[in-house]
Design a protein around this motif. Structure first.
Motif, PDB file in Angstrom:
ATOM      1  N   ASP A  39       0.844  -1.188   0.000  1.00 57.80           N
ATOM      2  CA  ASP A  39       0.000   0.000   0.000  1.00 57.80           C
ATOM      3  C   ASP A  39       0.886   1.247   0.000  1.00 57.80           C
ATOM      4  OD1 ASP A  39      -2.283   1.653   0.395  1.00 57.80           O
ATOM      5  OD2 ASP A  39      -1.970   1.573   2.570  1.00 57.80           O
TER       6      ASP A  39
ATOM      7  N   ASP B  95      -0.396   4.950   0.785  1.00 60.09           N
ATOM      8  CA  ASP B  95      -0.729   5.937   1.824  1.00 60.09           C
ATOM      9  C   ASP B  95      -0.692   5.307   3.209  1.00 60.09           C
ATOM     10  OD1 ASP B  95      -1.300   7.990  -0.098  1.00 60.09           O
ATOM     11  OD2 ASP B  95      -3.164   6.921  -0.532  1.00 60.09           O
ATOM     12  N   GLY B  96       0.168   5.834   4.055  1.00 61.37           N
ATOM     13  CA  GLY B  96       0.262   5.330   5.421  1.00 61.37           C
ATOM     14  C   GLY B  96       1.230   4.178   5.569  1.00 61.37           C
TER      15      GLY B  96
ATOM     16  N   ASP C 282      -0.455  -3.389   4.367  1.00 62.84           N
ATOM     17  CA  ASP C 282      -1.422  -2.295   4.323  1.00 62.84           C
ATOM     18  C   ASP C 282      -1.708  -1.827   5.735  1.00 62.84           C
ATOM     19  OD1 ASP C 282      -3.578  -1.689   1.753  1.00 62.84           O
ATOM     20  OD2 ASP C 282      -4.057  -0.813   3.723  1.00 62.84           O
ATOM     21  N   ASP C 283      -2.040  -0.560   5.865  1.00 62.33           N
ATOM     22  CA  ASP C 283      -2.379  -0.022   7.194  1.00 62.33           C
ATOM     23  C   ASP C 283      -3.881  -0.090   7.458  1.00 62.33           C
ATOM     24  OD1 ASP C 283      -2.837   1.928   5.240  1.00 62.33           O
ATOM     25  OD2 ASP C 283      -2.542   3.584   6.652  1.00 62.33           O
TER      26      ASP C 283
HETATM   27 MG   LIG Z   1      -3.163   2.999   3.403  1.00 59.12          MG
END
Ligand SMILES: [Mg+2]
Length: 181
Positions: A10, A12-13, A135-136
């Motif tokens: 992922d 973002d983050g 992933d977050d």
């Molecule tokens: Mg994310």
């Protein structure tokens, strides 16, 4: 546990610090944020008091996305994924406008020196046995794992039950191919 053949990361983050930039964009000081404040910002910052949230982000253009900073562990995480010998690809859902997708593509090209990026959704159509997702968002777990993949959920303030980054790096390094650093 089976060695991964594909690792989806992922953006973002996980690789990109979207969240500080969002907080700044909406006129707040990220240095004054506590973990509880960050937990409320969430995976997409959608809980920031905002009015026309996406309109304001979109008005920044593609370059805003290109300029987002790397998270401190991003290079180590990408390298550890590559070192497993798996096919590595960034897998990211865009904000609902094309400037975002263009900016993300350029960010990955400039910062990770690759064009291995898939932009879209739903992410879980990429899941199959041997395919890992980092992933977050823990919520991807059931959908990803129902197709035989494995989720490594990254701990962030909005995802407290996830694995700390060092645990994810350790997990990846268990599978590092012989002869690679
Ligand atoms: Mg994310």
């Amino acid at each position: 546990m089976m060695k991964p053949s594909v690792i989806c990361l992922d953006l973002d983050g996980v690789l990109v610090d979207l969240h500080r930039a969002l907080v700044c964009l909406f006129g707040e000081d990220p240095d004054r944020y506590t973990d509880e404040d960050w937990s409320k910002v969430g995976e997409w910052g959608l809980s920031i008091p905002k009015g026309d949230f996406w309109g304001r982000v979109r008005s920044q253009g593609a370059q805003w996305w290109v300029n987002l900073p790397k998270l401190p562990w991003a290079d180590a995480l990408w390298q550890a994924a590559l070192d497993t010998g798996a096919e590595c690809v960034v897998l990211t859902t865009p904000a609902p406008f094309p400037e975002c997708a263009a900016g993300k593509y350029q960010w990955v090209s400039e910062q990770l020196h690759t064009n291995h990026i898939l932009i879209g959704k739903p992410k879980e159509i990429c899941a199959q046995p041997g395919t890992w997702l980092i992933d977050d968002r823990a919520g991807y777990g059931p959908r990803w794992e129902a197709r035989g993949g494995r989720l490594l959920s990254l701990q962030r303030p909005w995802n407290p039950s996830g694995m700390p980054i060092d645990a994810i790096l350790g997990e990846l390094r268990k599978y590092a191919s012989a002869g690679q650093s």
